[in-house]
Write a protein that holds these residues in place. Structure first.
Motif, short mmCIF file in Angstrom:
data_model
loop_
_atom_site.label_atom_id
_atom_site.label_comp_id
_atom_site.label_asym_id
_atom_site.label_seq_id
_atom_site.Cartn_x
_atom_site.Cartn_y
_atom_site.Cartn_z
N ARG A 1 0.98 -1.07 -0.01
CA ARG A 1 -0.07 -0.07 0.01
C ARG A 1 0.84 1.31 -0.19
O ARG A 1 0.50 2.30 -0.69
CB ARG A 1 -0.92 -0.01 1.16
N PHE B 1 -13.10 -7.89 0.41
CA PHE B 1 -12.22 -6.95 1.38
C PHE B 1 -12.37 -7.59 2.77
O PHE B 1 -11.39 -7.70 3.60
CB PHE B 1 -12.72 -5.73 1.25
N ALA B 2 -13.59 -8.32 3.37
CA ALA B 2 -13.71 -8.51 4.67
C ALA B 2 -13.04 -9.73 4.79
O ALA B 2 -12.27 -9.89 5.89
CB ALA B 2 -15.23 -8.99 4.88
N LYS C 1 -9.12 -9.00 5.09
CA LYS C 1 -8.90 -8.65 6.52
C LYS C 1 -9.00 -9.62 7.64
O LYS C 1 -8.32 -9.61 8.45
CB LYS C 1 -10.02 -7.43 6.99
N ALA C 2 -9.75 -10.67 7.37
CA ALA C 2 -9.81 -11.69 8.38
C ALA C 2 -8.86 -12.86 8.19
O ALA C 2 -8.70 -13.60 9.07
CB ALA C 2 -11.28 -12.45 8.12
N GLU D 1 -5.44 -2.12 -0.86
CA GLU D 1 -5.63 -2.86 0.51
C GLU D 1 -4.67 -3.83 0.42
O GLU D 1 -4.69 -4.96 1.32
CB GLU D 1 -7.03 -3.30 0.46
N GLY E 1 -4.31 -6.49 -1.56
CA GLY E 1 -5.33 -7.40 -1.76
C GLY E 1 -4.92 -8.55 -2.82
O GLY E 1 -5.34 -9.79 -2.93
#
Length: 443
Positions: free
Chosen positions: A8, A89-90, A93-94, A114, A116
């Protein structure tokens, strides 16, 4: 040395000219990257894949039938910002994302912010660059990294009901002036009908209309993102559609919704300016109109300078956190280049292929009963060549599209200026990028 990971911080502060993103200052870390994990010989694994593409399960089934040791478990998700992306995205993050995800081209910068997506260069993806149409390949290239396998795009055209146009006594318009004239003739001939709808909340559609007019909403200048939504070309598009709405020549309503489908089926909506993937939407939701549709190029602002644009398009990305990125990439490449897989995807209506030379001899290159046995995709093959492929996306494009929908919807309701709405969206987009820590300039 393995290629440096695009973090990022790199995206926010790396080299703008190289990455195609507005960045300034520090470069990314050049620490030696660990070798990507891979399965052991003979080990059986299952890759998780989240996608919304219609018919993609047929390609997944074909892969699974040929690869007993590397199975793919497909989970169908709802497309867009109210479904797939928040879920992805969740999961990121998890710490439990799927191995692969469907990611639209316009959303790749958002995922990179992010951290990702997996940089696929260390897995040898550059060896496969020649298999793809260059501009679609470039959608996933940032700096020295490649972060997605291109799948399909959405060159624009005009779907129209030939039978209704004949009944109304109008010809398919070749210019936007002719489009307005035809709209007036249709309203006079049949007050219950319109030439088309105008989708107030579809920022992607409005982007495509502006793209065709020559707008360049986003660019990079030095270390800055340049935002130029409020341009002469965008205002031209906005003012044109405002005029048609105020004169009751087009119907302001969301497309691809139940009410709109009912009107398409009834023939009270005469045409749809949309992407190539719209063929499957029409065929799947208006089967009773089979044989009555035709396709033409988008109406032009200047016939001497023909132009088209793109709406949509997406990739197959390997998400950061995949336990088996090598195998995930192998599947993604096969999915989007294997002729049998591509043909299944075409039959499902996934869009215009990213694989080179996929059109000739494919299901796209055949007459269609739904379109009067015409080889209608020849229109999209030409459209694809008329797209300004220098268009760029920004990491906050979802916010921009939401702002557009809100501002234009409000302008319709309050009978205020569309041009003022565009100016507001420009300001909001600058604020969104600034809030992400990106340097921003205006044209």
């Amino acid at each position: 040395m393995a290629p440096a990971k695009l973090t990022r911080r790199t995206l926010l502060t790396g080299t703008a000219a190289a990455a195609g993103l507005a960045l300034a200052g520090c470069s990314s870390s050049t620490d030696e990257a660990a070798a990507p994990p891979s399965r052991k010989p003979g080990e059986k694994i299952t890759l998780a894949f989240w996608s919304w593409v219609p018919g993609i399960e047929k390609s997944v089934d074909l892969w699974n039938s040929k690869n007993p040791e590397v199975q793919v478990k497909l989970e169908k998700v709802i497309a867009g910002n109210k479904g797939a992306y928040p879920k992805m995205f969740a999961a990121l993050k998890a710490g439990n994302p799927p191995d692969l995800g469907q990611v639209e081209y316009q959303q790749i910068p958002s995922f990179l912010l992010e951290e990702g997506l997996t940089d696929l260069t260390k897995l040898g993806i550059n060896d496969h660059a020649g298999k793809f149409v260059d501009w679609q390949w470039q959608q996933g290239v940032f700096g020295d990294g490649v972060y997605a396998v291109p799948q399909a795009s959405g060159p624009m055209g005009m779907y129209y009901r030939e039978d209704r146009f004949k009944a109304w006594g109008v010809q398919p318009p070749t210019t936007w002036d002719e489009f307005e004239t035809a709209a007036r003739a249709i309203r006079k001939a049949d007050p219950k009908s319109y030439i088309c709808s105008f989708p107030p909340t579809s920022g992607g559609w409005f982007s495509a209309m502006s793209w065709q007019a020559g707008a360049k909403w986003f660019d990079v200048r030095g270390d800055d993102w340049v935002v130029n939504i409020d341009s002469e070309q965008t205002r031209q598009v906005a003012t044109y559609w405002e005029k048609l709405i105020r004169a009751d020549l087009v119907k302001p309503e969301p497309d691809q919704q139940s009410g709109w489908f009912a009107e398409v089926q009834a023939g009270t909506i005469g045409c749809w300016v949309a992407a190539q993937w719209g063929d499957a939407i029409l065929a799947g939701n208006a089967a009773n109109t089979s044989g009555k549709w035709r396709v033409a190029q988008m109406p032009q602002w200047d016939l001497a300078k023909p132009a088209s644009s793109n709406w949509g398009g997406s990739s197959t990305a390997v998400l950061n956190g995949s336990k088996y990125p090598k195998e995930a990439l192998e599947f993604a490449l096969w999915l989007n280049t294997d002729p049998a897989s591509v043909d299944l995807l075409i039959q499902g209506g996934y869009g215009w292929p990213a694989a080179k030379d996929a059109f000739s001899g494919s299901a796209l290159d055949k007459p269609s009963p739904f379109f009067g046995n015409a080889k209608y995709n020849e229109v999209f093959a030409k459209s694809d060549q008329l797209i300004d492929k220098s268009w760029k996306w920004i990491p906050t494009i979802s916010d921009t599209h939401r702002h557009l929908g809100d501002a234009i919807t409000a302008a319709i309701a309050k009978k205020t200026s569309f041009a003022d709405a565009i100016a507001t969206v420009q300001q909001q987009t600058v604020a969104d990028l600034t809030a992400k820590g990106l340097k921003v300039a205006t044209a």
